[in-house]
Enzyme design. Structure first.
Site, PDB file in Angstrom:
ATOM      1  N   ASP A  88      16.780 -25.782   9.094  1.00 57.43           N
ATOM      2  CA  ASP A  88      16.375 -26.210  10.440  1.00 57.43           C
ATOM      3  C   ASP A  88      15.011 -25.599  10.738  1.00 57.43           C
ATOM      4  O   ASP A  88      14.725 -24.471  10.334  1.00 57.43           O
ATOM      5  CB  ASP A  88      17.404 -25.720  11.472  1.00 57.43           C
ATOM      6  CG  ASP A  88      17.398 -26.556  12.734  1.00 57.43           C
ATOM      7  OD1 ASP A  88      18.414 -27.228  12.994  1.00 57.43           O
ATOM      8  OD2 ASP A  88      16.378 -26.547  13.456  1.00 57.43           O
ATOM      9  N   THR A 112       8.544 -37.326  11.547  1.00 54.80           N
ATOM     10  CA  THR A 112       9.676 -36.473  11.182  1.00 54.80           C
ATOM     11  C   THR A 112      10.833 -37.315  10.660  1.00 54.80           C
ATOM     12  O   THR A 112      11.443 -36.985   9.641  1.00 54.80           O
ATOM     13  CB  THR A 112      10.195 -35.678  12.404  1.00 54.80           C
ATOM     14  OG1 THR A 112       9.096 -35.031  13.007  1.00 54.80           O
ATOM     15  CG2 THR A 112      11.270 -34.687  12.040  1.00 54.80           C
ATOM     16  N   ILE A 135      24.730 -31.301  17.011  1.00 53.23           N
ATOM     17  CA  ILE A 135      25.817 -31.813  16.160  1.00 53.23           C
ATOM     18  C   ILE A 135      25.902 -30.978  14.876  1.00 53.23           C
ATOM     19  O   ILE A 135      26.989 -30.616  14.425  1.00 53.23           O
ATOM     20  CB  ILE A 135      25.629 -33.317  15.832  1.00 53.23           C
ATOM     21  CG1 ILE A 135      25.634 -34.149  17.117  1.00 53.23           C
ATOM     22  CG2 ILE A 135      26.731 -33.803  14.876  1.00 53.23           C
ATOM     23  CD1 ILE A 135      25.401 -35.642  16.927  1.00 53.23           C
ATOM     24  N   GLY A 195      16.584 -27.269  17.671  1.00 51.05           N
ATOM     25  CA  GLY A 195      17.798 -26.486  17.411  1.00 51.05           C
ATOM     26  C   GLY A 195      17.567 -25.040  17.824  1.00 51.05           C
ATOM     27  O   GLY A 195      16.448 -24.662  18.173  1.00 51.05           O
ATOM     28  N   TYR A 220      11.744 -44.668  18.068  1.00 50.54           N
ATOM     29  CA  TYR A 220      12.887 -43.898  17.572  1.00 50.54           C
ATOM     30  C   TYR A 220      13.862 -44.833  16.864  1.00 50.54           C
ATOM     31  O   TYR A 220      14.279 -44.590  15.731  1.00 50.54           O
ATOM     32  CB  TYR A 220      13.554 -43.175  18.737  1.00 50.54           C
ATOM     33  CG  TYR A 220      14.794 -42.417  18.379  1.00 50.54           C
ATOM     34  CD1 TYR A 220      14.770 -41.436  17.391  1.00 50.54           C
ATOM     35  CD2 TYR A 220      15.997 -42.665  19.028  1.00 50.54           C
ATOM     36  CE1 TYR A 220      15.915 -40.727  17.070  1.00 50.54           C
ATOM     37  CE2 TYR A 220      17.148 -41.956  18.718  1.00 50.54           C
ATOM     38  CZ  TYR A 220      17.097 -40.994  17.735  1.00 50.54           C
ATOM     39  OH  TYR A 220      18.238 -40.289  17.412  1.00 50.54           O
TER      40      TYR A 220
END
Ligand code: UDP
Length: 323
Positions: free
Chosen positions: A31, A95, A12, A36, A149
């Protein structure tokens, strides 16, 4: 406008970066390239208004420097994908929670407009459809790591709303429903790129469970359009929005659609969840966004039919395209 995107090399994030550059904005992305890929940024990498840093979103110094420069921050860096999440729950929790903490702390110091990417997973096993922003959240047991999550993202939301309430930090929370399009990889379990890759290779298309479970798929370009509109909407600040398409399709129907559209060579097979995922997985049957709130706020919602989304993914993943 100066835009800072964490997770800007992700699926995204890279589409958002491209759109911001096309609109004439100056863009910085951060990033760590864990999920990614720098190739995702090929269309903008050489653009004079595009800047990238490879690094961790939990690096306070780096994040502060980039937040300070920006007019708007899109915090998209996160551990994503059901497969990754159940395989690496510690990494997921750390994270997601720590990354948002660092971004929000930096944003609060300078009152920067900050978008926090959340997820439809936060609705968990909710059964009242469609899912609306004020609904109760219903998570599974802590022994099922999938819910880590959802919980980590719910904490991100609470933290962002807490900053907004206590410090007046301008935050907007977006709950992304299943978002699909070119550049999404099936490596972390996402169904459409997985089925398309299987279909194009003539391999078996692997439906997990009965295949009667249903999902709503939104096109990434339309999700990005929603973000751009929300960024211009002062009334969005302090609010939570579902972002997604509300048309449902069963995974069986999706498999059939992709089989046909990729040349019909594949066989559709059903696999038990226990063979597909490590322990700690639990699926949900249905997940539909209520899109009334976002539509009222920005006069827009994703509507691209799943057939068209699938065609775009096939086109992007077809071998001829790589040549
Ligand atoms: N799924 C599947 N085969 C695959 C990958 C996923 O049948 O190869 C199913 C998965 O069990 C779920 C749905 O497709 O019911 C959507 O999965 P995805 O991981 O894309 O997103 P989720 O909605 O679960 O976050």
């Amino acid at each position: 406008m100066k835009v800072f995107i964490t997770g800007g090399a992700g699926f995204i994030g890279s589409h958002l970066a491209e759109r911001c550059i096309a609109d004439g904005h100056e863009v910085w992305i951060l990033d760590d390239l864990s999920t990614g890929a720098i190739e995702n940024l090929d269309p903008v990498l050489e653009h004079p208004k595009f800047h990238h840093r490879i690094g961790d979103v939990t690096n306070e110094e780096l994040v502060s420097e980039l937040v300070d420069r920006a007019d708007v921050v899109f915090h998209l860096a996160a551990a994503v994908g059901v497969k990754l999440i159940v395989e690496r729950p510690t990494h997921t929790i750390e994270t997601n929670v720590r990354g948002s903490e660092v971004v929000l702390k930096a944003a609060a110091k300078k009152d920067k407009l900050t978008f926090i990417a959340s997820t439809s997973e936060v609705y968990g096993k909710g059964v009242k459809l469609p899912f609306a922003e004020e609904d109760d959240l219903l998570f599974g047991a802590t022994t099922k790591s999938r819910w880590a999550y959802a919980c980590s993202k719910a904490i991100d939301e609470w933290l962002a709303l807490a900053y907004h309430r206590e410090r007046g930090t301008p935050v907007v929370i977006t709950r992304f429903f299943n978002t699909v399009g070119p550049r999404q990889t099936g490596r972390y379990g996402m169904v459409i790129p997985t089925f398309v890759r299987q279909g194009l290779a003539g391999e078996d298309i692997t439906v997990y469970g009965s295949g009667d479970q249903r999902r709503c798929f939104g096109y990434v370009g339309e999700v990005v359009e929603s973000l751009m509109r929300l960024a211009k909407q002062p009334a969005a600040v302090g609010q939570v929005f579902n972002v997604g398409n509300d048309r449902e399709i069963s995974i069986n129907a999706l498999a059939e659609l992709i089989r046909e559209r990729t040349g019909g060579r594949s066989k559709i097979i059903h696999m038990g969840y226990e063979d597909a995922y490590p322990d700690g997985f639990e699926d949900m049957e249905r997940r539909i966004p209520c899109v009334e709130k976002i539509e009222a706020a920005i006069g827009y919602r994703p509507t691209m039919p799943v057939e068209d989304i699938v065609d775009r993914v096939i086109e992007a993943m077809s071998p001829e395209e790589d040549a």
